[in-house]
Design an enzyme around this catalytic site. Structure first.
Site, PDB file in Angstrom:
ATOM      1  N   ASP A  31       0.664  -1.202   0.078  1.00  0.00           N
ATOM      2  CA  ASP A  31       0.056   0.186  -0.101  1.00  0.00           C
ATOM      3  C   ASP A  31       0.825   1.173  -0.064  1.00  0.00           C
ATOM      4  O   ASP A  31       0.564   2.101   0.862  1.00  0.00           O
ATOM      5  CB  ASP A  31      -0.865   0.169   1.288  1.00  0.00           C
ATOM      6  N   GLU A 237     -11.375   0.208  -3.526  1.00  0.00           N
ATOM      7  CA  GLU A 237     -10.621   0.764  -2.202  1.00  0.00           C
ATOM      8  C   GLU A 237      -9.417   1.245  -3.053  1.00  0.00           C
ATOM      9  O   GLU A 237      -9.295   1.553  -3.945  1.00  0.00           O
ATOM     10  CB  GLU A 237     -10.343  -0.384  -1.325  1.00  0.00           C
TER      11      GLU A 237
HETATM   12  O1  FUB Z   1      -3.240  -3.567   3.541  1.00  0.00           O
HETATM   13  C1  FUB Z   1      -4.681  -3.827   3.924  1.00  0.00           C
HETATM   14  C2  FUB Z   1      -5.857  -3.422   2.731  1.00  0.00           C
HETATM   15  O2  FUB Z   1      -5.275  -4.336   1.478  1.00  0.00           O
HETATM   16  C3  FUB Z   1      -5.617  -2.124   2.439  1.00  0.00           C
HETATM   17  O3  FUB Z   1      -6.218  -1.176   3.152  1.00  0.00           O
HETATM   18  C4  FUB Z   1      -6.096  -2.197   1.026  1.00  0.00           C
HETATM   19  O4  FUB Z   1      -6.265  -0.946   0.168  1.00  0.00           O
HETATM   20  C5  FUB Z   1      -5.589  -3.382   0.421  1.00  0.00           C
HETATM   21  O5  FUB Z   1      -4.384  -3.066  -0.122  1.00  0.00           O
END
Ligand code: FUB
Length: 338
Positions: A31, A237
């Site tokens: 991330d 997301e």
């Molecule tokens: O790293 C945990 C979660 O996985 C993140 O918040 C999302 O964007 C995905 O990458």
């Protein structure tokens, strides 16, 4: 978020064709939110660990406990790990799951924004403040009022800072309507408008929202909102915002179809019109990115699970150059050169 089904053969072939390598290999990182501060590239990643928690669609196996900041002089230079910048045990309101963070600078201070679950199992977003881009950061006692879900990304424009956030499934965005939590709320039906990321301008102290979060609307080529059933294009997301030649580029992950996509608009609030894909699926279930200009060239920071041979919650941050065509379209990238 189940494991991706790849044979060992597929995996080794993809690794051999990879267009870039992990920036660090002594820890797992994911991330990546990249910024240039004081002429140096700083990367704010999640710090992945093996916590022994079984896989599920809520992402409980992403059980991260702290943040470590990475930095480098220039693309291709050695990556420095600055050590622990913030630990969940030091955040009064947070209990677990320190997911994707971001950072911002204002008036001599650096701000680390991060999501975490409280003891009640609900995600909120917090802020911690430091004097150095590498931390350490001192957390505020409470999460940002009115914040919810995950994946904060903070964008500066004309002296104002805007936070984009939100993620569905494990990120809980589907539970909110008009910024209010409802335990019974779920994803809309396939023929209804998709759930959208949220954006809120930050207050002058960088520690609160100056306004109620608004929806980040993404329109299709006919000016209609993307539908919830349009899994290949709808928001899931990992939001990011950057500005290129006067246009606002909102980019994000499509989650269960594993693409990084983007949409453009004329204001940080949107609406945005869907433009296309930036990155095809990587090894591992999740895909997450940032886009950052370094001395006139643009770079995509992303992650994959190549170093862990496909373990979805053990990822590694990578970077590669990103290019635009003459019309400002981003040229799509294949992480394994195919
Ligand atoms: O790293 C945990 C979660 O996985 C993140 O918040 C999302 O964007 C995905 O990458």
């Amino acid at each position: 978020m189940p494991e991706q089904e790849l044979t060992q053969d597929d995996l080794q072939q993809m690794k051999a064709r990879a267009i870039s390598q992990p920036l660090v290999s002594h820890i797992y990182t994911a991330d990546p939110s990249a910024h240039v501060f004081n002429g140096r590239i700083y990367i704010y990643p999640s710090h992945d660990i093996e916590a022994g928690i079984a896989f599920n669609d809520n992402g409980d196996h992403f059980a991260m406990e702290d943040y470590r900041v990475l930095s480098m002089d220039a693309p291709g230079a050695e990556t420095v790990d600055h050590g622990v910048a913030l630990h969940v045990n030091d955040v009064p309101w947070a209990e677990r799951q320190m997911w994707a963070p971001d950072a911002a600078f204002k008036d001599g201070k650096y701000y680390l924004y991060f999501p975490a679950k409280k003891a009640d199992g609900i995600f909120q977003i917090g802020v911690a403040v430091g004097d150095d881009p590498a931390g350490p950061f001192v957390p505020e006692a409470a999460p940002i009022e009115g914040s919810y879900s995950i994946d904060p990304a903070v964008f500066e424009d004309g002296g104002e800072h805007y936070m984009y956030f939100g993620g569905i499934w494990g990120g809980q965005l589907q539970k909110y309507r008009d910024n209010v939590y409802g335990a019974g709320n779920e994803e809309p039906a396939d023929d209804e408008p998709a759930l959208q990321a949220r954006v809120a301008r930050l207050g002058g102290d960088m520690k609160q929202f100056a306004e109620a979060p608004r929806a980040v609307v993404i329109l299709d080529e006919n000016g209609k909102e993307l539908l919830a059933g349009d899994h290949g294009r709808r928001y899931f997301e990992g939001p990011w915002m950057h500005k290129y030649q006067g246009k606002y580029y909102f980019s994000y992950s499509t989650g269960d179809t594993h693409y990084l996509c983007y949409a453009t608009g004329d204001s940080p609030y949107g609406p945005f019109t869907y433009k296309g894909r930036i990155l095809s699926p990587v090894i591992g279930w999740t895909t997450h990115h940032s886009i950052c200009e370094v001395e006139g060239r643009w770079y995509l920071f992303y992650h994959d699970s190549s170093l862990s041979d496909g373990v979805t919650h053990l990822r590694s941050v990578k970077m590669t150059e990103l290019h635009y065509d003459a019309n400002g379209n981003i040229l799509p990238i294949s992480p394994y050169g195919d």
